[in-house]
Write a protein that holds these residues in place. Structure first.
Motif, PDB file in Angstrom:
ATOM      1  N   TRP A   1       0.710  -1.123   0.050  1.00 16.62           N
ATOM      2  CA  TRP A   1      -0.072   0.085   0.003  1.00 16.62           C
ATOM      3  C   TRP A   1       0.807   1.373   0.028  1.00 16.62           C
ATOM      4  CZ3 TRP A   1      -4.270  -1.196  -1.887  1.00 16.62           C
ATOM      5  CH2 TRP A   1      -4.856  -2.480  -1.648  1.00 16.62           C
ATOM      6  N   TYR A   2       1.794   1.194   0.594  1.00 22.01           N
ATOM      7  CA  TYR A   2       2.884   2.478   0.763  1.00 22.01           C
ATOM      8  C   TYR A   2       3.353   2.653  -0.522  1.00 22.01           C
ATOM      9  CZ  TYR A   2       2.596   3.078   5.772  1.00 22.01           C
ATOM     10  OH  TYR A   2       1.800   3.201   7.030  1.00 22.01           O
ATOM     11  N   ALA A   3       3.894   1.598  -1.405  1.00 22.70           N
ATOM     12  CA  ALA A   3       4.550   1.715  -2.532  1.00 22.70           C
ATOM     13  C   ALA A   3       3.534   1.955  -3.620  1.00 22.70           C
ATOM     14  CB  ALA A   3       5.217   0.220  -2.982  1.00 22.70           C
ATOM     15  N   SER A   4       2.212   1.470  -3.531  1.00 24.47           N
ATOM     16  CA  SER A   4       1.187   2.133  -4.375  1.00 24.47           C
ATOM     17  C   SER A   4       1.081   3.613  -4.144  1.00 24.47           C
ATOM     18  CB  SER A   4      -0.065   1.218  -3.945  1.00 24.47           C
ATOM     19  OG  SER A   4       0.042   0.059  -4.221  1.00 24.47           O
ATOM     20  N   ALA A   5       0.909   4.023  -2.676  1.00 28.40           N
ATOM     21  CA  ALA A   5       0.642   5.506  -2.642  1.00 28.40           C
ATOM     22  C   ALA A   5       1.728   6.468  -3.099  1.00 28.40           C
ATOM     23  CB  ALA A   5       0.311   5.747  -1.398  1.00 28.40           C
ATOM     24  N   VAL A   6       3.009   5.859  -3.084  1.00 27.30           N
ATOM     25  CA  VAL A   6       4.267   6.647  -3.261  1.00 27.30           C
ATOM     26  C   VAL A   6       4.494   6.503  -4.848  1.00 27.30           C
ATOM     27  CG1 VAL A   6       6.755   6.611  -3.378  1.00 27.30           C
ATOM     28  CG2 VAL A   6       5.525   6.533  -1.246  1.00 27.30           C
ATOM     29  N   GLY A   7       4.329   5.605  -5.541  1.00 30.05           N
ATOM     30  CA  GLY A   7       4.247   5.218  -6.901  1.00 30.05           C
ATOM     31  C   GLY A   7       3.204   6.221  -7.648  1.00 30.05           C
ATOM     32  N   SER A   8       1.869   6.157  -7.012  1.00 30.35           N
ATOM     33  CA  SER A   8       0.856   6.811  -7.464  1.00 30.35           C
ATOM     34  C   SER A   8       1.006   8.515  -7.362  1.00 30.35           C
ATOM     35  CB  SER A   8      -0.268   6.621  -6.731  1.00 30.35           C
ATOM     36  OG  SER A   8      -1.701   7.140  -7.138  1.00 30.35           O
ATOM     37  N   ILE A   9       1.508   9.003  -6.060  1.00 33.18           N
ATOM     38  CA  ILE A   9       1.841  10.322  -6.091  1.00 33.18           C
ATOM     39  C   ILE A   9       2.911  10.783  -7.287  1.00 33.18           C
ATOM     40  CG2 ILE A   9       3.044  11.885  -4.581  1.00 33.18           C
ATOM     41  CD1 ILE A   9       1.798  10.646  -2.136  1.00 33.18           C
ATOM     42  N   GLY A  10       3.796  10.164  -7.428  1.00 33.42           N
ATOM     43  CA  GLY A  10       4.754  10.291  -8.370  1.00 33.42           C
ATOM     44  C   GLY A  10       4.254  10.383  -9.902  1.00 33.42           C
ATOM     45  N   LEU A  11       3.423   9.486 -10.206  1.00 34.42           N
ATOM     46  CA  LEU A  11       2.773   9.578 -11.476  1.00 34.42           C
ATOM     47  C   LEU A  11       1.606  10.458 -11.567  1.00 34.42           C
ATOM     48  CD1 LEU A  11       2.494   5.391 -11.749  1.00 34.42           C
ATOM     49  CD2 LEU A  11       3.887   6.801 -13.125  1.00 34.42           C
ATOM     50  N   LEU A  12       1.155  10.732 -10.571  1.00 31.56           N
ATOM     51  CA  LEU A  12       0.187  11.814 -10.550  1.00 31.56           C
ATOM     52  C   LEU A  12       0.750  13.130 -10.811  1.00 31.56           C
ATOM     53  CD1 LEU A  12      -2.647  12.826 -10.341  1.00 31.56           C
ATOM     54  CD2 LEU A  12      -2.463  13.141  -7.895  1.00 31.56           C
ATOM     55  N   ALA A  13       1.835  13.311 -10.095  1.00 32.57           N
ATOM     56  CA  ALA A  13       2.673  14.511 -10.348  1.00 32.57           C
ATOM     57  C   ALA A  13       3.162  14.773 -11.934  1.00 32.57           C
ATOM     58  CB  ALA A  13       3.948  14.722  -9.578  1.00 32.57           C
ATOM     59  N   TYR A  14       3.729  13.415 -12.662  1.00 30.20           N
ATOM     60  CA  TYR A  14       4.090  13.481 -13.781  1.00 30.20           C
ATOM     61  C   TYR A  14       2.713  13.650 -14.852  1.00 30.20           C
ATOM     62  CZ  TYR A  14       6.084  11.205 -17.887  1.00 30.20           C
ATOM     63  OH  TYR A  14       6.395  11.162 -19.332  1.00 30.20           O
ATOM     64  N   ALA A  15       1.593  13.024 -14.449  1.00 32.82           N
ATOM     65  CA  ALA A  15       0.360  13.415 -15.159  1.00 32.82           C
ATOM     66  C   ALA A  15      -0.020  14.897 -15.412  1.00 32.82           C
ATOM     67  CB  ALA A  15      -0.711  12.505 -14.857  1.00 32.82           C
ATOM     68  N   ILE A  16      -0.066  15.470 -14.102  1.00 32.27           N
ATOM     69  CA  ILE A  16      -0.146  16.774 -13.940  1.00 32.27           C
ATOM     70  C   ILE A  16       0.542  17.708 -14.826  1.00 32.27           C
ATOM     71  CG2 ILE A  16      -0.463  19.043 -12.532  1.00 32.27           C
ATOM     72  CD1 ILE A  16      -1.086  16.755 -10.443  1.00 32.27           C
TER      73      ILE A  16
END
Length: 96
Positions: free
Chosen positions: A43-58
């Motif tokens: 779950w932590y890796a999911s959140a950390v990866g998702s935050i980075g990917l969300l920043a990239y997508a933005i």
């Protein structure tokens, strides 16, 4: 590619590696326990990866990618919250 473009590529690729690596983490953990299990690190890796990917997508201004990552991030954070609550409850019950 500009310096900023290279930085965002590194953020995007690094985040994708963390996000994808969570499946390997889950597999190894399940094999170790000899049962299908999802560790907190998933779950932590999911959140950390998702935050980075969300920043990239933005940064890329990709609305489809933004919605997908934002939705997933909400689910990952909720699972972390639920697991922490379970841990606190388990500790409270063990001390009774």
């Amino acid at each position: 590619m500009t310096g900023a473009g290279t930085l965002w590529m590194v953020i995007g690729m690094g985040s994708q590696l963390v996000f994808s690596g969570r499946f390997l983490m889950q597999w190894v953990y399940s094999e170790w326990r000899r049962e299908s299990s999802i560790p907190m690190s998933f779950w932590y890796a999911s959140a950390v990866g998702s935050i980075g990917l969300l920043a990239y997508a933005i940064e890329r201004r990709d609305p489809v990618f933004i919605v997908g990552q934002a939705t997933g991030l909400a689910v990952y954070c909720r699972n972390i919250q639920l697991r922490r609550r379970e841990a606190r409850t388990g500790i409270a019950e063990a001390t009774r």
